[in-house]
Write an enzyme that holds these catalytic residues in place. Structure first.
Site, PDB file in Angstrom:
ATOM      1  N   LYS A 185       0.862  -1.181   0.000  1.00  7.78           N
ATOM      2  CA  LYS A 185       0.000   0.000   0.000  1.00  7.78           C
ATOM      3  C   LYS A 185       0.894   1.225   0.000  1.00  7.78           C
ATOM      4  CE  LYS A 185      -2.927   2.733   3.072  1.00  7.78           C
ATOM      5  NZ  LYS A 185      -3.644   2.807   4.358  1.00  7.78           N
ATOM      6  N   GLU A 232      -7.664  12.102  13.275  1.00  6.94           N
ATOM      7  CA  GLU A 232      -6.776  10.973  13.548  1.00  6.94           C
ATOM      8  C   GLU A 232      -5.767  11.278  14.641  1.00  6.94           C
ATOM      9  OE1 GLU A 232      -3.815   7.838  11.219  1.00  6.94           O
ATOM     10  OE2 GLU A 232      -5.088   9.223  10.094  1.00  6.94           O
ATOM     11  N   GLU A 276      -7.028  -2.362   2.942  1.00  3.54           N
ATOM     12  CA  GLU A 276      -6.239  -1.162   3.217  1.00  3.54           C
ATOM     13  C   GLU A 276      -6.193  -0.881   4.718  1.00  3.54           C
ATOM     14  OE1 GLU A 276      -6.633   3.667   2.562  1.00  3.54           O
ATOM     15  OE2 GLU A 276      -7.798   2.324   1.271  1.00  3.54           O
ATOM     16  N   GLU A 411     -12.128  10.930  -3.770  1.00  4.15           N
ATOM     17  CA  GLU A 411     -11.925  10.890  -2.324  1.00  4.15           C
ATOM     18  C   GLU A 411     -11.087  12.072  -1.852  1.00  4.15           C
ATOM     19  OE1 GLU A 411      -9.589   8.119   0.928  1.00  4.15           O
ATOM     20  OE2 GLU A 411     -10.737   7.092  -0.646  1.00  4.15           O
ATOM     21  N   LYS A 415     -12.033  15.192   0.748  1.00  7.87           N
ATOM     22  CA  LYS A 415     -11.225  15.556   1.908  1.00  7.87           C
ATOM     23  C   LYS A 415     -10.744  17.008   1.851  1.00  7.87           C
ATOM     24  CE  LYS A 415      -9.664  10.832   2.835  1.00  7.87           C
ATOM     25  NZ  LYS A 415      -8.537   9.871   2.737  1.00  7.87           N
TER      26      LYS A 415
END
Length: 430
Positions: A185, A232, A276, A411, A415
């Site tokens: 990834k 996060e 992922e 995506e 964001k």
């Protein structure tokens, strides 16, 4: 009350007193310093403003250097009644990749940072304290805040610093590396340039109101401001207890409650997003295990819902062993596969060779450490760098073998929307 501690250079002194609860955004904006820091957690109620530099390291300390700094701070530990930490604090963090520091528009930003601030204002809605600190950290170093400087001309319209065609080619190169067994990834980032139409105060207040469950943080550096409204957490330490999370895999919000629930269910059922996400969980587990005597990982992810996006999230907690510190945790965890890739070294090598933008402190980490060694660090997502009436905005997404360029581009557009709206270049769609 004044506290002193002898270090390898000179005494550190800390004076603290109670004050009335304050407006942290106002305090941050009016701080008389070229370096300043804002930390807001609206839902949790804690806010921190720091400004002025008693001492500073332009790198992230590790090993014996980190322990010497922590011991110097612990020697002047100050209880702050009604607040969930002890003073004084160290403020700091790291850019995404220290080897790519110094590239425009991040020329003046160091690869890492640890500041012993002269002034701290820490509070909740009920309690607040101010601290004044003098002295030096027990480390030899030399650094200064960059001077204000004029900017080159930047066009007023939105600039895409990575075209869709280039994005498609970049994903193709990443997936070729996956087929060759080099990568599992990699997280690719985009940047756009915008002209804010509102004040910095408006931007900070908009983010606080629109994203109360996020951490809103800002770093004033010379004539620049770096902002992040991030969901996060990299790691939080309270005594020996640690908390972190794996956050990877995203989907848009629905237009109705039923549509929203359907999109959340599809995200949970997505083989691509679950793969992922699991790579991030496993990498965090492997990094934490040597430092913890106990580790608890939720068996399956849940959906973390934001106003404009949904993420797969797995809470992770544990108990540190007796020798590990928050410095060790930040050093081992950053950057996680959620912002870099897996394996880490191969992902960073790929990004250094192929990603055409300078991330700077986007997808880096920023936070604080108190005198007990507790602290809180976030991953600086949903970010913008502001200077001279121009804003550089950043967003990224994880690429695996099943990724499609158009959906990944969409995506990143999703964001970018929060910071665009906060800067007044996109309609407020809360």
């Amino acid at each position: 009350m004044i506290y002193h501690a002898l270090t390898l250079t000179e005494a550190i002194a800390c004076t603290q007193h109670a004050v009335a609860p304050f407006d942290p955004i106002c305090r941050f904006l009016t701080a008389p310093s070229a370096w300043r820091f804002l930390w807001l957690q609206p839902t949790e109620g804690l806010h921190i403003v720091a400004y002025g530099i008693a001492d500073m390291l332009p790198t992230w300390p590790t090993g014996d250097r980190a322990r010497a700094i922590q011991e110097a701070l612990a020697a002047i530990q100050v209880a702050l009644p009604g607040l969930p930490l002890n003073g004084p604090l160290l403020i700091g963090g790291r850019s995404f990749d220290p080897l790519s520091s110094g590239i425009a528009p991040w020329e003046d930003f160091p690869p890492g940072l640890l500041v012993l601030p002269k002034h701290l204002a820490i509070g909740t809605q009920e309690q607040a304290r101010e601290l004044t600190i003098t002295g030096q950290l027990p480390i030899e170093h030399a650094w200064s805040i960059p001077p204000r400087r004029s900017e080159g001309r930047v066009h007023a319209e939105t600039q895409q610093l990575l075209s869709f065609a280039a994005w498609t080619q970049l994903i193709a190169r990443a997936q070729a590396a996956m087929r060759a067994g080099i990568l599992e990834k990699v997280v690719l980032a985009r940047a756009v340039v915008e002209r804010p139409t509102v004040t910095l105060e408006h931007t900070l207040r908009w983010l606080t109101a629109a994203y109360p469950t996020c951490t809103i943080c800002a770093l004033g550096w010379g004539d620049a401001f770096f902002l992040s409204a991030t969901p996060e957490r990299l790691v939080r330490v309270q005594g020996q207890h640690i908390e972190t999370m794996a956050l990877a895999g995203s989907a848009p919000r629905g237009t109705t409650p039923a549509d929203d629930a359907a999109k959340a269910a599809a995200l949970l059922a997505s083989a691509k997003d679950r793969h992922e996400h699991q790579l991030v969980v496993e990498a965090i587990r492997d990094e934490l295990a040597p430092l913890c005597r106990e580790l608890t990982i939720s068996p399956a992810p849940s959906v973390l819902t934001m106003p404009n996006v949904q993420h797969l999230a797995t809470p992770i907690s544990g108990t540190l062993n007796s020798t590990a510190t928050i410095f060790d945790l930040v050093d081992r965890l950053h950057p996680t596969p959620a912002v870099g890739g897996q394996p880490r070294a191969a992902a960073l090598a790929f990004l250094r060779a192929n990603e055409p933008i300078a991330r700077g402190w986007y997808a880096g980490t920023l936070g604080w450490i108190d005198a007990r060694g507790s602290g809180d660090f976030v991953v600086t997502l949903r970010s913008a760098l502001l200077r001279g009436g121009v804003a550089w905005l950043y967003a990224g997404c994880g690429i695996v073998a099943a990724s499609q360029p158009d959906s990944e581009w969409a995506e990143t557009e999703l964001k970018l929307r929060p910071m665009r709206a906060a800067l007044g270049v996109l309609a407020d769609e809360r």
